[in-house]
Design a protein around this motif. Structure first.
Motif, PDB file in Angstrom:
ATOM      1  N   ASP A   1       0.835  -1.207   0.000  1.00  0.00           N
ATOM      2  CA  ASP A   1       0.000   0.000   0.000  1.00  0.00           C
ATOM      3  C   ASP A   1       0.868   1.255   0.000  1.00  0.00           C
ATOM      4  OD1 ASP A   1      -2.276  -1.505  -0.010  1.00  0.00           O
ATOM      5  OD2 ASP A   1      -2.685  -1.305   2.139  1.00  0.00           O
ATOM      6  N   GLY A   2       1.977   1.171  -0.724  1.00  0.00           N
ATOM      7  CA  GLY A   2       2.873   2.312  -0.827  1.00  0.00           C
ATOM      8  C   GLY A   2       3.782   2.523   0.358  1.00  0.00           C
ATOM      9  N   LYS A   3       3.660   1.684   1.382  1.00  0.00           N
ATOM     10  CA  LYS A   3       4.445   1.870   2.597  1.00  0.00           C
ATOM     11  C   LYS A   3       5.557   0.835   2.698  1.00  0.00           C
ATOM     12  CE  LYS A   3       0.543   3.876   5.114  1.00  0.00           C
ATOM     13  NZ  LYS A   3      -0.369   3.773   6.282  1.00  0.00           N
ATOM     14  N   LEU A   4       6.713   1.292   3.140  1.00  0.00           N
ATOM     15  CA  LEU A   4       7.885   0.426   3.281  1.00  0.00           C
ATOM     16  C   LEU A   4       7.854  -0.300   4.620  1.00  0.00           C
ATOM     17  CD1 LEU A   4      10.569   2.851   1.820  1.00  0.00           C
ATOM     18  CD2 LEU A   4       9.716   0.749   0.761  1.00  0.00           C
ATOM     19  N   PRO A   5       8.604  -1.377   4.740  1.00  0.00           N
ATOM     20  CA  PRO A   5       8.614  -2.138   5.985  1.00  0.00           C
ATOM     21  C   PRO A   5       9.484  -1.478   7.058  1.00  0.00           C
ATOM     22  CG  PRO A   5      10.170  -3.089   4.454  1.00  0.00           C
ATOM     23  CD  PRO A   5       9.461  -1.986   3.707  1.00  0.00           C
ATOM     24  N   THR A   6       9.317  -1.961   8.248  1.00  0.00           N
ATOM     25  CA  THR A   6      10.272  -1.691   9.314  1.00  0.00           C
ATOM     26  C   THR A   6      11.323  -2.786   9.251  1.00  0.00           C
ATOM     27  OG1 THR A   6       8.596  -0.686  10.729  1.00  0.00           O
ATOM     28  CG2 THR A   6      10.598  -1.475  11.805  1.00  0.00           C
ATOM     29  N   VAL A   7      12.581  -2.410   9.155  1.00  0.00           N
ATOM     30  CA  VAL A   7      13.657  -3.389   9.014  1.00  0.00           C
ATOM     31  C   VAL A   7      14.602  -3.252  10.202  1.00  0.00           C
ATOM     32  CG1 VAL A   7      15.435  -4.316   7.477  1.00  0.00           C
ATOM     33  CG2 VAL A   7      13.476  -3.103   6.514  1.00  0.00           C
ATOM     34  N   SER A   8      14.911  -4.364  10.839  1.00  0.00           N
ATOM     35  CA  SER A   8      15.795  -4.329  12.008  1.00  0.00           C
ATOM     36  C   SER A   8      16.835  -5.433  11.912  1.00  0.00           C
ATOM     37  CB  SER A   8      14.986  -4.463  13.308  1.00  0.00           C
ATOM     38  OG  SER A   8      14.207  -5.651  13.296  1.00  0.00           O
ATOM     39  N   PHE A   9      17.895  -5.260  12.694  1.00  0.00           N
ATOM     40  CA  PHE A   9      19.059  -6.155  12.628  1.00  0.00           C
ATOM     41  C   PHE A   9      19.492  -6.482  14.059  1.00  0.00           C
ATOM     42  CE2 PHE A   9      18.846  -2.836   9.441  1.00  0.00           C
ATOM     43  CZ  PHE A   9      18.731  -3.553   8.264  1.00  0.00           C
ATOM     44  N   PRO A  10      18.773  -7.403  14.729  1.00  0.00           N
ATOM     45  CA  PRO A  10      19.024  -7.671  16.150  1.00  0.00           C
ATOM     46  C   PRO A  10      20.434  -8.145  16.464  1.00  0.00           C
ATOM     47  CG  PRO A  10      16.943  -8.623  15.434  1.00  0.00           C
ATOM     48  CD  PRO A  10      17.661  -8.174  14.205  1.00  0.00           C
ATOM     49  N   ASP A  11      21.011  -8.956  15.554  1.00  0.00           N
ATOM     50  CA  ASP A  11      22.376  -9.430  15.754  1.00  0.00           C
ATOM     51  C   ASP A  11      22.972  -9.738  14.390  1.00  0.00           C
ATOM     52  OD1 ASP A  11      21.695 -12.216  15.021  1.00  0.00           O
ATOM     53  OD2 ASP A  11      20.674 -12.259  16.956  1.00  0.00           O
ATOM     54  N   GLU A  12      24.181 -10.243  14.362  1.00  0.00           N
ATOM     55  CA  GLU A  12      24.882 -10.376  13.080  1.00  0.00           C
ATOM     56  C   GLU A  12      24.329 -11.472  12.176  1.00  0.00           C
ATOM     57  OE1 GLU A  12      28.677 -13.277  14.153  1.00  0.00           O
ATOM     58  OE2 GLU A  12      28.966 -11.095  13.998  1.00  0.00           O
ATOM     59  N   THR A  13      23.455 -12.339  12.708  1.00  0.00           N
ATOM     60  CA  THR A  13      22.876 -13.389  11.858  1.00  0.00           C
ATOM     61  C   THR A  13      21.355 -13.293  11.765  1.00  0.00           C
ATOM     62  OG1 THR A  13      22.809 -14.936  13.730  1.00  0.00           O
ATOM     63  CG2 THR A  13      24.767 -15.006  12.305  1.00  0.00           C
ATOM     64  N   THR A  14      20.797 -12.156  12.134  1.00  0.00           N
ATOM     65  CA  THR A  14      19.335 -12.022  12.104  1.00  0.00           C
ATOM     66  C   THR A  14      18.932 -10.708  11.445  1.00  0.00           C
ATOM     67  OG1 THR A  14      19.217 -13.226  14.212  1.00  0.00           O
ATOM     68  CG2 THR A  14      17.220 -12.098  13.470  1.00  0.00           C
ATOM     69  N   VAL A  15      17.974 -10.815  10.516  1.00  0.00           N
ATOM     70  CA  VAL A  15      17.398  -9.653   9.843  1.00  0.00           C
ATOM     71  C   VAL A  15      15.887  -9.803   9.893  1.00  0.00           C
ATOM     72  CG1 VAL A  15      17.235  -8.341   7.688  1.00  0.00           C
ATOM     73  CG2 VAL A  15      19.385  -9.480   8.297  1.00  0.00           C
ATOM     74  N   ILE A  16      15.164  -8.738  10.230  1.00  0.00           N
ATOM     75  CA  ILE A  16      13.708  -8.799  10.352  1.00  0.00           C
ATOM     76  C   ILE A  16      13.067  -7.750   9.442  1.00  0.00           C
ATOM     77  CG2 ILE A  16      11.722  -8.598  11.895  1.00  0.00           C
ATOM     78  CD1 ILE A  16      13.549  -9.471  14.178  1.00  0.00           C
ATOM     79  N   TYR A  17      12.171  -8.207   8.595  1.00  0.00           N
ATOM     80  CA  TYR A  17      11.337  -7.335   7.773  1.00  0.00           C
ATOM     81  C   TYR A  17       9.907  -7.447   8.294  1.00  0.00           C
ATOM     82  CZ  TYR A  17      14.657  -6.114   4.078  1.00  0.00           C
ATOM     83  OH  TYR A  17      15.708  -5.582   3.359  1.00  0.00           O
ATOM     84  N   GLU A  18       9.262  -6.292   8.526  1.00  0.00           N
ATOM     85  CA  GLU A  18       7.920  -6.329   9.095  1.00  0.00           C
ATOM     86  C   GLU A  18       7.040  -5.238   8.474  1.00  0.00           C
ATOM     87  OE1 GLU A  18       5.805  -6.662  13.500  1.00  0.00           O
ATOM     88  OE2 GLU A  18       7.929  -6.140  13.328  1.00  0.00           O
ATOM     89  N   TRP A  19       5.834  -5.648   8.071  1.00  0.00           N
ATOM     90  CA  TRP A  19       4.822  -4.742   7.537  1.00  0.00           C
ATOM     91  C   TRP A  19       3.565  -4.810   8.405  1.00  0.00           C
ATOM     92  CZ3 TRP A  19       8.026  -7.705   4.577  1.00  0.00           C
ATOM     93  CH2 TRP A  19       8.734  -7.086   3.534  1.00  0.00           C
ATOM     94  N   LYS A  20       2.710  -3.815   8.292  1.00  0.00           N
ATOM     95  CA  LYS A  20       1.437  -3.837   9.009  1.00  0.00           C
ATOM     96  C   LYS A  20       0.418  -4.721   8.292  1.00  0.00           C
ATOM     97  CE  LYS A  20       1.926   0.644  11.287  1.00  0.00           C
ATOM     98  NZ  LYS A  20       1.342   2.000  11.509  1.00  0.00           N
ATOM     99  N   LYS A  21       0.579  -4.853   6.962  1.00  0.00           N
ATOM    100  CA  LYS A  21      -0.276  -5.722   6.170  1.00  0.00           C
ATOM    101  C   LYS A  21       0.579  -6.802   5.510  1.00  0.00           C
ATOM    102  CE  LYS A  21      -4.006  -2.478   5.022  1.00  0.00           C
ATOM    103  NZ  LYS A  21      -4.787  -1.864   3.898  1.00  0.00           N
ATOM    104  N   PRO A  22      -0.052  -7.876   5.007  1.00  0.00           N
ATOM    105  CA  PRO A  22       0.737  -8.954   4.396  1.00  0.00           C
ATOM    106  C   PRO A  22       1.509  -8.494   3.170  1.00  0.00           C
ATOM    107  CG  PRO A  22      -1.512  -9.688   4.850  1.00  0.00           C
ATOM    108  CD  PRO A  22      -1.490  -8.205   5.068  1.00  0.00           C
TER     109      PRO A  22
END
Length: 630
Positions: free
Chosen positions: A160-181
């Motif tokens: 819906d035109g919105k980018l994800p929240t992206v985080s990097f908790p540690d050196e082997t983990t990457v998280i992509y998260e959206w409010k919708k699927p």
């Protein structure tokens, strides 16, 4: 619902090795290891490599060594080594299921939150650790840097035109998260041309103004003869083009030729993450040699035994000469299935710059009539000895969305019905040569432009010339170079063009249907509608045809759907709309693709599907598992 995808797939598809001590050192790199210039294989592999169970896949265990010869017809096609190598964060297995590859695992929470888990100890081809920093660098310093990425991050990351929240908790983990699927996230990463949501940060930071010393950067700009650091960065950052031998890679083979012209060498990646259950690091083949030859010479050189693996540049018409060379040149010609929705398709440009013709081509009766006027049986017999399937453009039978009525819709040879449809449009007047006239008096001469690369296309059009003449329409062929053709289509200067059908003719419910919607200029029927979507309305034209608007709404609904069943229903309606509206006139599909393989080269499938998407041509069949028997 909380879902841990792929865990079962990993456990059943892959086996284990006893310990790092079971890993066998490569003869190719042994001198460097003995000299202390390269770590031992046990230190080069991730702590949890991807262990391939060849027995479960009915393949032979191989041995390392040898040089595999193949050909391309353009220097820029060295990028095929990224396609064929098919090292992806996630990729398709033989059952067209998405499974982890570069990633050790992935956790998917309702297609909204994706936790990517990297393999501890995984390294780039130059030995530098591959970590979450490589994902952070791309996201923060490349994708969201206006100088490097003026349009921002790639479209598949927008919901819906919105980018994800992206985080990097540690050196082997990457998280992509959206409010919708975002159901296309995983599938996009498995494509033949992947989006590469990571970069070798350690290599590129020295070219980035945020990290580089100013004096050193100025010196590099001077040496490279470029005016700005973004130009230097983008020129060096060619993950897909694969034309920079200095750029680290995760692919099975890495480019070893600098400034090549007609011959390129790719050598085994010493830090590649896949290994067989005997502890032999893949790829089995040490070197791939890629020759650049003229398009017309591919079949002749294959016949002479100058390749070990070849499909690109070969058409079914080459089968006879390829079969003749088998005995003397010690190879076998396999006939694989073809995964495109249509081997040959005709696209009327609904955004053509001529108002009179554009309105005529937007009348579905014209597209239906000219499809009915084509004698596909004659084309099939002439080009493929009757081995292809005749019909309009739709998905292939192995897709759950295949319907026989869609394949036959407006595709049975019926010149009488074609004439009736054209008469019903009011196209009754004819010139002295018998060709129909538009309402403004111009003759119905349809110019179809081609890329001039496939003889089968021109042969098919020669037959269609006579077919359409019978209903009062003149077909004129105009061959062009591929890039010129595309630019003319995108600008609205082309009336009609030929190309393949949809690359992905075997979609599943998790496959994004965006290529069926008017969202991409690359679909030749609606380039300006695609531009409008791709630029968020800054260029092109908004769709104004009801069927196209419906396709767009359905694609949006697919993005918002949570259940696979709902996505499947959406897919089926979109496929049905295309069959009814004939946005592309399909001619034939499932035409056999000749694949030449040296008899010395083992684990090459005798039966398989040759497809760009999904499959990456050879990629999904894992060329890193091919090996030479001697």
């Amino acid at each position: 619902m909380f879902k841990k995808y792929f865990f079962a797939a990993v456990m059943t598809a892959f086996a284990t090795i006893a310990s790092a001590a079971d890993l066998q050192e490569s003869a190719f790199w042994r001198a460097e290891v003995d000299a202390g210039d390269l770590p031992r294989v046990s230190e080069r592999m991730p702590s949890t490599p991807l262990v391939i169970d060849l027995e479960r896949r009915n393949r032979e265990f191989g041995r390392q060594g040898g040089t595999l010869r193949t050909m391309v017809t353009r220097v820029k096609d060295v990028r095929q080594m990224v396609v064929y190598g098919y090292a992806r964060l996630v990729g398709y297995n033989a059952r067209y299921e998405l499974v982890p590859d570069i990633l050790e695992s992935i956790v998917n929470e309702d297609d909204r939150k994706f936790t990517l888990n990297l393999r501890f100890g995984h390294r780039w081809s130059d030995g530098h650790p591959f970590t979450s920093e490589d994902f952070r660098y791309w996201w923060e310093d490349v994708a969201n840097n206006e100088l490097l990425s003026p349009s921002g991050p790639v479209d598949f990351l927008r919901v819906d035109g919105k980018l994800p929240t992206v985080s990097f908790p540690d050196e082997t983990t990457v998280i992509y998260e959206w409010k919708k699927p975002n159901p296309q996230f995983l599938q996009s990463m498995a494509e033949a041309r992947p989006p590469f949501i990571y970069r070798p940060a350690h290599f590129l930071k020295k070219l980035h103004a945020k990290y580089a010393e100013e004096e050193e950067l100025i010196e590099m700009l001077y040496e490279a003869r470029v005016r700005s650091w973004p130009a230097l960065h983008n020129r060096s950052d060619n993950m897909y083009k694969f034309d920079n031998p200095d750029l680290p890679t995760l692919q099975p083979w890495m480019l070893a030729t600098k400034d090549g012209k007609s011959r390129f060498l790719f050598v085994r990646n010493p830090f590649y993450h896949r290994v067989d259950t005997n502890g032999v690091q893949l790829p089995y083949v040490d070197v791939v040699e890629m020759q650049v030859v003229a398009p017309g010479l591919v079949a002749a050189k294959a016949n002479a035994g100058q390749v070990d693996l070849q499909a690109r540049g070969l058409d079914f018409k080459d089968t006879a000469i390829l079969k003749k060379g088998e005995a003397n040149s010690d190879y076998t010609t396999h006939l694989w299935g073809n995964g495109t929705a249509s081997q040959i398709a005709i696209y009327f440009n609904l955004n053509y710059n001529d108002d009179g013709w554009r309105n005529t081509m937007r009348d579905v009766r014209l597209r239906r009539a000219l499809s009915l006027a084509i004698n596909r049986k004659i084309i099939n017999k002439s080009l493929y000895f009757g081995l292809a399937k005749e019909g309009g453009m739709t998905v292939l039978p192995i897709s759950p969305f295949y319907r026989e009525e869609n394949r036959r819709m407006w595709a049975d040879y019926d010149p009488q019905q074609a004439n009736d449809l054209l008469d019903d449009m009011g196209l009754i007047e004819r010139d002295k040569d018998g060709f129909r006239l538009l309402s403004d008096g111009r003759p119905m001469w349809i110019v179809i432009e081609t890329a001039g690369e496939r003889q089968e296309v021109e042969n098919a059009l020669q037959i269609i010339v006579d077919n359409w003449k019978d209903v009062g329409v003149k077909l004129i062929m105009r061959p062009l170079e591929r890039d010129i053709l595309r630019n003319r289509i995108y600008s609205g200067d082309t009336m009609a063009a030929t190309w393949f059908g949809w690359d992905n003719g075997i979609p599943q419910s998790f496959t994004s249907p965006s290529y069926l919607a008017p969202w991409d200029q690359a679909f030749f029927a609606w380039p300006k509608w695609g531009q409008f979507h791709q630029t968020s309305g800054q260029a092109g034209e908004a769709p104004d045809l009801p069927a196209a608007i419906r396709l767009s709404k359905l694609a949006e609904a697919w993005n918002d759907a949570y259940a696979a069943a709902d996505r499947g229903i959406i897919w089926q309606e979109m496929v049905d709309i295309h069959a009814d509206q004939v946005f592309a006139i399909g001619i034939l599909n499932e035409a056999p693709q000749p694949v030449v393989a040296s008899n010395r080269l083992k684990n090459v499938p005798s039966e398989a599907i040759w497809a760009w998407s999904p499959g990456a041509h050879f990629g999904m069949h894992r060329p890193d598992e091919f090996f030479f028997a001697d």
